[in-house]
Design an enzyme around this catalytic site. Structure first.
Site, PDB file in Angstrom:
ATOM      1  N   ASP A 113       8.481  19.869  -2.468  1.00  0.00           N
ATOM      2  CA  ASP A 113       8.372  20.038  -3.773  1.00  0.00           C
ATOM      3  C   ASP A 113       9.521  19.151  -4.382  1.00  0.00           C
ATOM      4  O   ASP A 113       9.788  19.113  -5.815  1.00  0.00           O
ATOM      5  CB  ASP A 113       8.683  21.443  -4.402  1.00  0.00           C
ATOM      6  N   HIS A 114       9.943  18.517  -3.635  1.00  0.00           N
ATOM      7  CA  HIS A 114      11.087  17.465  -4.051  1.00  0.00           C
ATOM      8  C   HIS A 114      10.715  16.386  -5.092  1.00  0.00           C
ATOM      9  O   HIS A 114      11.707  15.711  -5.677  1.00  0.00           O
ATOM     10  CB  HIS A 114      11.612  16.948  -2.631  1.00  0.00           C
ATOM     11  N   TYR A 120      20.521  30.499  -2.075  1.00  0.00           N
ATOM     12  CA  TYR A 120      21.486  29.962  -1.574  1.00  0.00           C
ATOM     13  C   TYR A 120      22.822  30.310  -2.316  1.00  0.00           C
ATOM     14  O   TYR A 120      22.873  30.755  -3.130  1.00  0.00           O
ATOM     15  CB  TYR A 120      21.334  28.492  -1.888  1.00  0.00           C
ATOM     16  N   ALA A 121      23.981  30.266  -1.366  1.00  0.00           N
ATOM     17  CA  ALA A 121      25.392  30.543  -1.853  1.00  0.00           C
ATOM     18  C   ALA A 121      25.815  29.375  -2.346  1.00  0.00           C
ATOM     19  O   ALA A 121      26.227  28.153  -1.626  1.00  0.00           O
ATOM     20  CB  ALA A 121      26.135  30.961  -0.877  1.00  0.00           C
ATOM     21  N   LYS A 171      15.127  32.534   2.341  1.00  0.00           N
ATOM     22  CA  LYS A 171      15.510  31.363   3.015  1.00  0.00           C
ATOM     23  C   LYS A 171      16.842  31.314   2.559  1.00  0.00           C
ATOM     24  O   LYS A 171      17.303  31.487   1.300  1.00  0.00           O
ATOM     25  CB  LYS A 171      14.687  30.209   2.581  1.00  0.00           C
ATOM     26  N   GLY A 180      18.960  21.618   5.341  1.00  0.00           N
ATOM     27  CA  GLY A 180      20.184  20.933   4.888  1.00  0.00           C
ATOM     28  C   GLY A 180      20.386  19.267   4.899  1.00  0.00           C
ATOM     29  O   GLY A 180      19.331  18.726   4.833  1.00  0.00           O
ATOM     30  N   GLY A 231      12.486  20.642   4.652  1.00  0.00           N
ATOM     31  CA  GLY A 231      12.154  19.648   3.933  1.00  0.00           C
ATOM     32  C   GLY A 231      12.408  18.168   4.408  1.00  0.00           C
ATOM     33  O   GLY A 231      11.527  17.503   5.193  1.00  0.00           O
ATOM     34  N   ARG A 232      13.454  17.538   3.941  1.00  0.00           N
ATOM     35  CA  ARG A 232      13.604  15.962   3.922  1.00  0.00           C
ATOM     36  C   ARG A 232      13.840  15.918   5.390  1.00  0.00           C
ATOM     37  O   ARG A 232      13.484  14.600   5.986  1.00  0.00           O
ATOM     38  CB  ARG A 232      14.954  15.828   3.191  1.00  0.00           C
TER      39      ARG A 232
END
EC number: 2.2.1.10
Length: 268
Positions: free
Chosen positions: A30-31, A149-150, A179, A205, A231-232
């Site tokens: 989705d980036h 996410y934190a 996640k 990450g 993803g990346r």
């Protein structure tokens, strides 16, 4: 014996399509809405084909990319992401709603996902977003992946206590999977996994070497994670099918790091 309702049966069937024997290798792509048509996303059709041939159980995009996904995913599951921001906007942490569960159903999704920055100033609104999505999803028998996410001022994004709080928030609001970021080692990540009864996936990450990527996945699985949503590190890899194969070997075959690298055809 309790009989599943049709809605519950649909939810269970869709969850099965996202995993292999309960473990998940998901590749979010989705980036494009966040970063634009970066490497690996301009020709997203080829990338989807490559990563699913490499062993990805599911891919994830925004709803508008659905027509480019289905002909190329080789039978893998499909997740539609429901909020977003951009890197050129005023604040990337300010995720805004981009779709509904009904639209995800219309796009042929097997699940929906939502991103929350737990600890940020946008957390209250994003909690409301997730609560609304889980309510909608129950009506359609649609699983929900909460990307918790934190993140925020003064928040350590790798602190296991903060990560544990983030994943527990996802469970408390009715998600089916969560996640989050990786704490850096298996011992500390066990505390994150123990914070919830839901399957926990780690994010990819920052892109590292092939060995660093596989070592991170191996550590997460050793800690009790149920897989990755990466993803990346996969879709921007010069050999996306190969790195997907290496990660898949850890998640689906319980391979050690060296065996997984061999499975991907890597020497490092």
């Amino acid at each position: 014996m309790t009989r599943l309702t049709p809605t519950d049966a649909g939810r269970a069937a869709r969850l099965d399509r996202l995993s292999t024997d309960g473990n998940v290798l998901m590749v979010p792509m989705d980036h494009g809405i966040t970063m634009g048509a970066v490497q690996g996303l301009a020709d997203i059709e080829s990338t989807i084909d490559a990563v699913t041939r490499g062993g990805a159980d599911a891919v994830l995009t925004q709803k508008g990319i659905a027509p480019r996904v289905h002909p190329n995913k080789n039978g893998a599951g499909y997740v539609v992401h429901l909020n977003a921001s951009t890197t050129i906007g005023p604040d990337e942490d300010d995720k805004r709603v981009t779709g509904t569960v009904k639209e995800a159903v219309q796009a042929g999704a097997d699940a929906v996902s939502l991103h929350l920055n737990v600890g940020s100033k946008y957390e209250p609104k994003q909690i409301e977003q997730l609560a609304a999505v889980t309510e909608q999803a129950r009506e359609f028998g649609m699983p929900v992946l909460a990307m918790t996410y934190a993140r925020g001022e003064g928040v350590d994004s790798t602190d296991p206590e903060s990560l544990g709080h983030a994943v527990r928030l996802g469970e408390e609001l009715g998600a089916d999977l969560v996640k989050t970021g990786y704490s850096g080692d298996a011992d500390s990540f066990e505390r994150v996994v123990e914070s919830t009864e839901l399957p926990v996936l780690i994010a990819g990450g920052s892109k590292g070497t092939n060995r660093q990527t596989v070592e991170m996945v191996r550590g997460a699985m050793d800690a009790g994670a149920s897989g990755v949503s990466m993803g990346r590190s996969i879709f921007q890899h010069e050999r996306p099918e190969a790195i997907a194969s290496a990660v898949s070997a850890v998640i689906h075959d319980d391979a050690d790091v060296d065996a997984a690298l061999d499975a991907g055809g890597f020497e490092d």
